[in-house]
Design an enzyme around this catalytic site. Structure first.
Site, PDB file in Angstrom:
ATOM      1  N   PRO A   1       0.823  -1.211   0.000  1.00 28.41           N
ATOM      2  CG  PRO A   1      -0.032  -1.054   2.175  1.00 28.41           C
ATOM      3  CD  PRO A   1       0.703  -1.976   1.265  1.00 28.41           C
ATOM      4  CG  ASP A   2      -0.560   4.918  -2.032  1.00 26.81           C
ATOM      5  OD1 ASP A   2      -1.400   4.626  -1.162  1.00 26.81           O
ATOM      6  OD2 ASP A   2      -0.851   5.590  -3.040  1.00 26.81           O
ATOM      7  CG  PHE A   3       2.827   7.084   3.158  1.00 24.80           C
ATOM      8  CD1 PHE A   3       2.924   5.826   3.729  1.00 24.80           C
ATOM      9  CD2 PHE A   3       3.867   7.992   3.387  1.00 24.80           C
ATOM     10  CE1 PHE A   3       4.019   5.472   4.500  1.00 24.80           C
ATOM     11  CE2 PHE A   3       4.969   7.647   4.153  1.00 24.80           C
ATOM     12  CZ  PHE A   3       5.041   6.391   4.707  1.00 24.80           C
ATOM     13  NE  ARG A   4       1.019  12.592   1.721  1.00 21.90           N
ATOM     14  CZ  ARG A   4       2.270  12.221   1.929  1.00 21.90           C
ATOM     15  NH1 ARG A   4       2.808  11.257   1.200  1.00 21.90           N
ATOM     16  NH2 ARG A   4       3.013  12.807   2.858  1.00 21.90           N
TER      17      ARG A   4
ATOM     18  CG  ASN B   1       8.809   3.475  -3.568  1.00 22.71           C
ATOM     19  OD1 ASN B   1       8.234   4.417  -3.053  1.00 22.71           O
ATOM     20  ND2 ASN B   1       8.424   2.917  -4.702  1.00 22.71           N
TER      21      ASN B   1
ATOM     22  CG  ASP C   1       9.323  -1.172  -2.518  1.00 25.13           C
ATOM     23  OD1 ASP C   1      10.395  -1.080  -3.168  1.00 25.13           O
ATOM     24  OD2 ASP C   1       8.249  -0.687  -2.924  1.00 25.13           O
TER      25      ASP C   1
ATOM     26  CG  HIS D   1      12.566   8.990   1.680  1.00 23.43           C
ATOM     27  ND1 HIS D   1      11.278   9.172   1.230  1.00 23.43           N
ATOM     28  CD2 HIS D   1      13.151  10.213   1.626  1.00 23.43           C
ATOM     29  CE1 HIS D   1      11.112  10.462   0.922  1.00 23.43           C
ATOM     30  NE2 HIS D   1      12.223  11.095   1.145  1.00 23.43           N
TER      31      HIS D   1
HETATM   32  P1  CNA Z   1       2.111   8.748  -1.526  1.00 22.07           P
HETATM   33  O1  CNA Z   1       2.112  10.082  -0.875  1.00 22.07           O
HETATM   34  O2  CNA Z   1       1.293   7.686  -0.915  1.00 22.07           O
HETATM   35  O3  CNA Z   1       1.623   8.996  -3.032  1.00 22.07           O
HETATM   36  C1  CNA Z   1       1.442   7.940  -3.945  1.00 22.07           C
HETATM   37  C2  CNA Z   1       1.030   8.537  -5.280  1.00 22.07           C
HETATM   38  O4  CNA Z   1       0.988   7.493  -6.235  1.00 22.07           O
HETATM   39  C3  CNA Z   1      -0.350   9.188  -5.259  1.00 22.07           C
HETATM   40  O5  CNA Z   1      -0.316  10.370  -6.012  1.00 22.07           O
HETATM   41  C4  CNA Z   1      -1.238   8.132  -5.924  1.00 22.07           C
HETATM   42  O6  CNA Z   1      -2.323   8.687  -6.622  1.00 22.07           O
HETATM   43  C5  CNA Z   1      -0.281   7.486  -6.885  1.00 22.07           C
HETATM   44  N1  CNA Z   1      -0.585   6.092  -7.187  1.00 22.07           N
HETATM   45  C6  CNA Z   1      -0.994   5.121  -6.342  1.00 22.07           C
HETATM   46  N2  CNA Z   1      -1.105   3.959  -6.974  1.00 22.07           N
HETATM   47  C7  CNA Z   1      -0.777   4.188  -8.262  1.00 22.07           C
HETATM   48  C8  CNA Z   1      -0.704   3.377  -9.419  1.00 22.07           C
HETATM   49  N3  CNA Z   1      -0.982   2.076  -9.378  1.00 22.07           N
HETATM   50  N4  CNA Z   1      -0.335   3.958 -10.577  1.00 22.07           N
HETATM   51  C9  CNA Z   1      -0.040   5.276 -10.630  1.00 22.07           C
HETATM   52  N5  CNA Z   1      -0.093   6.090  -9.578  1.00 22.07           N
HETATM   53  C10 CNA Z   1      -0.448   5.555  -8.402  1.00 22.07           C
HETATM   54  O7  CNA Z   1       3.604   8.172  -1.693  1.00 22.07           O
HETATM   55  P2  CNA Z   1       4.948   8.972  -2.030  1.00 22.07           P
HETATM   56  O8  CNA Z   1       5.928   7.959  -2.457  1.00 22.07           O
HETATM   57  O9  CNA Z   1       4.698  10.127  -2.899  1.00 22.07           O
HETATM   58  O10 CNA Z   1       5.322   9.535  -0.582  1.00 22.07           O
HETATM   59  C11 CNA Z   1       6.569   9.456  -0.113  1.00 22.07           C
HETATM   60  C12 CNA Z   1       6.738   8.446   1.040  1.00 22.07           C
HETATM   61  C13 CNA Z   1       5.894   7.202   0.925  1.00 22.07           C
HETATM   62  C14 CNA Z   1       8.124   7.926   0.975  1.00 22.07           C
HETATM   63  O11 CNA Z   1       8.872   8.422   2.033  1.00 22.07           O
HETATM   64  C15 CNA Z   1       8.066   6.404   1.031  1.00 22.07           C
HETATM   65  O12 CNA Z   1       9.040   5.871   1.847  1.00 22.07           O
HETATM   66  C16 CNA Z   1       6.722   6.107   1.538  1.00 22.07           C
HETATM   67  N6  CNA Z   1       6.163   4.766   1.206  1.00 22.07           N
HETATM   68  C17 CNA Z   1       6.896   3.854   0.507  1.00 22.07           C
HETATM   69  C18 CNA Z   1       6.372   2.611   0.201  1.00 22.07           C
HETATM   70  C19 CNA Z   1       7.201   1.622  -0.569  1.00 22.07           C
HETATM   71  O13 CNA Z   1       8.409   1.561  -0.397  1.00 22.07           O
HETATM   72  N7  CNA Z   1       6.586   0.838  -1.452  1.00 22.07           N
HETATM   73  C20 CNA Z   1       5.068   2.292   0.604  1.00 22.07           C
HETATM   74  C21 CNA Z   1       4.346   3.262   1.327  1.00 22.07           C
HETATM   75  C22 CNA Z   1       4.908   4.482   1.614  1.00 22.07           C
END
Ligand code: CNA
Length: 287
Positions: free
Chosen positions: A45-48, A120, A122, A137
């Site tokens: 899952p993402d954050f937002r 990321n 991960d 990060h």
């Molecule tokens: P965020 O703030 O959660 O934003 C994610 C963005 O991606 C949003 O604009 C969404 O609309 C968009 N999005 C989500 N799914 C998709 C998709 N399938 N295709 C296209 N666009 C999509 O995350 P950010 O990375 O911008 O924020 C930074 C933080 C989140 C970092 O410090 C990370 O460490 C942290 N994070 C990382 C992970 C990971 O490593 N996979 C997971 C969750 C959070």
């Protein structure tokens, strides 16, 4: 006061999808900025996004500001919420890179990748073979004791993290905690809010910003500084492509091309065309 950043003029005229493909094709030093969105299809899952980690944090801990979970001062005060959720983002298991990761790797194998700045944690960039990556990060590859700074391989805390237990430092665990001292907790070396980014970021960012001839921003909300500022640091003449579910960024970061949707689908369409056009070039040259 707020500094005024003028609205960015667009530098490339893109009439159709083929001209986006052409733009990528002819670029030699592509800066790719990625975020959690590129790993969502991998099951992380993402954050937002709705249903993302921030929603989970709100529901489970009643934290009004879910970013507290990744805030170093909150962690010092209460590391439990972080270690309750850490297993969801701990690398490994059955997770495999997405098409979006493979797209970045493909750009690299063609010699066009200047750098992949990823937010990321991960580990999927490395798993997809991307070498020119900066984990802005940090990562779970190592963990450090909050008290004695002893560093251990991330693998050595995997079991604890997956079991939702707090990993404790073997070096100093038996020494009583004195007043003003932090507990001997092993915190994964991912960069929390309030912590400094990795050195590799500061070592490379200026030269990369200067040398880039195209920027692709993919799967990020561009909400976390300083990474979020990268697009606005570029020379205004460098074209910028956004691949994301939603429009992000400020007027000074305006994207010349916005390919909105799930990044895997957008990237699939791009990769199909990139393959096509390279075949055409090869055929032309051999005839
Ligand atoms: P965020 O703030 O959660 O934003 C994610 C963005 O991606 C949003 O604009 C969404 O609309 C968009 N999005 C989500 N799914 C998709 C998709 N399938 N295709 C296209 N666009 C999509 O995350 P950010 O990375 O911008 O924020 C930074 C933080 C989140 C970092 O410090 C990370 O460490 C942290 N994070 C990382 C992970 C990971 O490593 N996979 C997971 C969750 C959070």
């Amino acid at each position: 006061g707020k500094s005024f950043v003028p609205e960015r003029e667009l530098v490339v005229e893109v009439q159709n999808f083929s001209s986006v493909v052409d733009l990528i094709q002819k670029s030699k030093k592509i800066l790719v900025l990625t975020g959690a969105g590129v790993s969502v299809s991998c099951g992380i899952p993402d954050f937002r996004s709705p249903g993302g980690l921030y929603d989970t944090v709100r529901d489970r801990f009643g934290l009004e500001e879910p970013q507290a979970l990744f805030d170093i001062n909150f962690f010092k005060f209460n590391p439990n919420p972080f270690f309750t959720l850490a297993k969801d983002i701990f690398p490994g298991g059955n997770v495999v890179p997405s098409l979006a990761h493979r797209f970045v790797r493909k750009i690299e194998t063609k010699g066009q990748l200047l750098r992949n700045y990823t937010q990321n944690i991960d580990g999927l960039e490395k798993m997809s073979g991307i070498e020119r990556v900066i984990h802005c990060h940090g990562s779970f590859a190592t963990a450090t004791c909050r008290r004695c700074q002893n560093q251990v391989p991330g693998e050595s805390i995997r079991e604890e993290v997956l079991a939702e237990r707090i990993p404790v430092c073997n070096v100093c665990r038996d020494r009583p905690v004195e007043q003003g001292e932090e507990k001997p907790i092993l915190k994964p070396d991912i960069v929390f809010f309030g912590e400094k980014l990795v050195n590799a970021f500061f070592d490379n960012v200026n030269a990369d910003i200067e040398n880039a001839d195209l920027m692709i921003v993919m799967g990020t909300s561009l909400k976390v500084a300083p990474v979020a500022r990268l697009p606005s640091l570029l020379d205004t003449k460098v074209p910028r492509i956004l691949i994301n579910r939603e429009v992000v960024g400020s007027s000074s970061q305006r994207f010349d091309v916005e390919l909105l949707g799930n990044c895997d689908e957008v990237v699939k369409a791009l990769m199909d065309r990139l393959d096509d056009s390279s075949q055409v070039t090869e055929r032309d040259e051999s005839e």
